[in-house]
Scaffold this active site. Structure first.
Site, mmCIF file in Angstrom:
data_model
loop_
_atom_site.group_PDB
_atom_site.id
_atom_site.type_symbol
_atom_site.label_atom_id
_atom_site.label_comp_id
_atom_site.label_asym_id
_atom_site.label_seq_id
_atom_site.Cartn_x
_atom_site.Cartn_y
_atom_site.Cartn_z
ATOM 1 N N HIS A 63 -1.178 0.067 3.818
ATOM 2 C CA HIS A 63 -0.071 0.443 2.914
ATOM 3 C C HIS A 63 0.552 -0.814 2.289
ATOM 4 O O HIS A 63 0.780 -0.876 1.084
ATOM 5 C CB HIS A 63 1.050 1.157 3.675
ATOM 6 C CG HIS A 63 0.690 2.510 4.222
ATOM 7 N ND1 HIS A 63 0.957 2.881 5.514
ATOM 8 C CD2 HIS A 63 0.113 3.586 3.638
ATOM 9 C CE1 HIS A 63 0.565 4.128 5.707
ATOM 10 N NE2 HIS A 63 0.035 4.587 4.596
ATOM 11 N N LYS A 90 4.592 17.956 9.503
ATOM 12 C CA LYS A 90 3.979 17.008 10.436
ATOM 13 C C LYS A 90 4.932 16.726 11.596
ATOM 14 O O LYS A 90 6.127 16.990 11.506
ATOM 15 C CB LYS A 90 3.660 15.706 9.701
ATOM 16 C CG LYS A 90 2.561 15.870 8.662
ATOM 17 C CD LYS A 90 2.120 14.525 8.105
ATOM 18 C CE LYS A 90 1.011 14.706 7.075
ATOM 19 N NZ LYS A 90 0.595 13.431 6.473
ATOM 20 N N ARG A 131 -9.213 5.097 0.291
ATOM 21 C CA ARG A 131 -10.121 4.413 1.220
ATOM 22 C C ARG A 131 -11.525 4.984 1.158
ATOM 23 O O ARG A 131 -12.505 4.268 1.099
ATOM 24 C CB ARG A 131 -9.626 4.561 2.675
ATOM 25 C CG ARG A 131 -8.391 3.789 3.002
ATOM 26 C CD ARG A 131 -7.727 4.327 4.246
ATOM 27 N NE ARG A 131 -7.208 5.667 4.011
ATOM 28 C CZ ARG A 131 -6.402 6.312 4.830
ATOM 29 N NH1 ARG A 131 -6.046 5.772 5.962
ATOM 30 N NH2 ARG A 131 -5.958 7.508 4.520
ATOM 31 N N SER A 134 -2.763 5.430 9.818
ATOM 32 C CA SER A 134 -1.614 5.596 10.709
ATOM 33 C C SER A 134 -2.023 6.355 11.968
ATOM 34 O O SER A 134 -1.578 6.040 13.074
ATOM 35 C CB SER A 134 -0.492 6.357 9.986
ATOM 36 O OG SER A 134 -0.046 5.635 8.865
HETATM 37 P P1 ADP Z 1 0.335 10.829 3.129
HETATM 38 O O1 ADP Z 1 0.836 11.603 4.303
HETATM 39 O O2 ADP Z 1 1.060 11.097 1.842
HETATM 40 O O3 ADP Z 1 -1.168 10.795 2.955
HETATM 41 P P2 ADP Z 1 0.142 8.141 4.155
HETATM 42 O O4 ADP Z 1 1.291 7.353 4.650
HETATM 43 O O5 ADP Z 1 -0.916 8.530 5.122
HETATM 44 O O6 ADP Z 1 0.813 9.363 3.447
HETATM 45 O O7 ADP Z 1 -0.550 7.410 2.924
HETATM 46 C C1 ADP Z 1 0.153 7.058 1.763
HETATM 47 C C2 ADP Z 1 -0.807 6.490 0.738
HETATM 48 O O8 ADP Z 1 -1.412 5.304 1.220
HETATM 49 C C3 ADP Z 1 -1.979 7.420 0.397
HETATM 50 O O9 ADP Z 1 -2.287 7.252 -0.956
HETATM 51 C C4 ADP Z 1 -3.099 6.901 1.261
HETATM 52 O O10 ADP Z 1 -4.379 7.231 0.729
HETATM 53 C C5 ADP Z 1 -2.815 5.417 1.176
HETATM 54 N N1 ADP Z 1 -3.365 4.657 2.292
HETATM 55 C C6 ADP Z 1 -3.233 4.909 3.607
HETATM 56 N N2 ADP Z 1 -3.895 3.986 4.346
HETATM 57 C C7 ADP Z 1 -4.456 3.117 3.454
HETATM 58 C C8 ADP Z 1 -5.298 1.959 3.573
HETATM 59 N N3 ADP Z 1 -5.692 1.510 4.766
HETATM 60 N N4 ADP Z 1 -5.705 1.343 2.437
HETATM 61 C C9 ADP Z 1 -5.313 1.822 1.232
HETATM 62 N N5 ADP Z 1 -4.547 2.901 1.046
HETATM 63 C C10 ADP Z 1 -4.110 3.550 2.140
#
Ligand code: ADP
Length: 159
Positions: free
Chosen positions: A17, A41, A90, A128
Site C-alpha cells: 500500500h 469484514k 497485484r 494484509s
Molecule cells: P480493499 O479491501 O478495498 O481491497 P485493501 O486495503 O486490501 O482494500 O487494498 C487497497 C488497495 O491496495 C487495492 O487497490 C489493492 O489491490 C491494493 N493493494 C493491496 N496490496 C497491494 C500490494 N502489495 N501492491 C499493490 N497494491 C496493493
C-alpha cells in the site's frame, strides 16, 4: 491541482500500500488516503488505529491526508470534489475484481476516473491477510510492513 483518492481497508497498511501511495505522489499533487469502514469484514485494527498508523507513517508528507469513509467510495469522492481513484493491482484476480469495481463506479459516476498502478515485483505477494497470519503464528513480517504497523499488530494478535 490533481487530487486522487487511495481507498482501502488497510487492515493493516502494508508496504505494498505504502509503495502505491508514494508512487502516486509522483503523478498526483495530493492524495487522500481513505480508510473504508466496512461492516462486512471483521477487522483486527480499528479504523482509528489504521488512520493513526497511516498518519504517523506519512507525518512528513504534507500532500497526504488520511480520512475514513462509510458507504460508497464514489459518493465520498464526489463529496470531497475528487475525480480520480488510485488502486493497486497485484494479480489477475486483483484485476478481475478491480475492473468490475471500476466499471460499477463508472456506471454510477462517469466523471470519476479509476487509475490502476501495477505493484512493484517485491510487493506482489504482500497482502494484509497473509501478514495477519504471519504475525499471528510468530513469523517475521519485517519485509512486508512498517515497524510501527508490526508493533501494533503484535500487540493485538500475540496475546
Ligand atoms: P480493499 O479491501 O478495498 O481491497 P485493501 O486495503 O486490501 O482494500 O487494498 C487497497 C488497495 O491496495 C487495492 O487497490 C489493492 O489491490 C491494493 N493493494 C493491496 N496490496 C497491494 C500490494 N502489495 N501492491 C499493490 N497494491 C496493493
Amino acid at each position: 491541482m490533481h487530487v486522487a483518492m487511495c481507498p482501502g481497508s488497510f487492515d493493516p497498511p502494508t508496504n505494498g500500500h505504502l509503495n502505491i501511495i508514494e508512487r502516486g505522489l509522483k503523478i498526483f499533487d495530493r492524495l487522500i488516503v481513505a480508510v473504508a469502514v466496512n461492516s462486512a469484514k471483521h477487522p483486527v485494527l480499528t479504523v482509528a488505529e489504521r488512520m493513526d498508523l497511516l498518519r504517523e507513517i506519512f507525518a512528513q508528507e504534507p500532500r497526504i491526508e488520511v480520512e475514513h469513509f462509510e458507504g460508497l467510495l464514489v459518493t465520498y469522492a464526489t463529496q470531497r470534489g475528487v475525480r480520480a481513484i488510485l488502486r493497486g493491482i497485484r494479480t489477475m484476480s486483483d484485476y478481475e475484481f478491480e475492473s468490475q469495481l471500476a466499471l460499477a463506479n463508472k456506471a454510477m459516476h462517469p466523471e470519476i476516473e479509476t487509475v490502476f498502478m501495477m505493484t512493484e515485483g517485491r510487493y506482489a505477494h504482500v497482502s494484509s491477510t497473509i501478514i495477519k497470519d504471519v504475525i499471528r503464528y510468530g513469523g517475521n513480517a519485517a519485509e512486508m510492513i512498517h515497524p510501527r504497523v508490526e508493533a501494533a499488530l503484535q500487540k493485538k494478535l500475540r496475546r
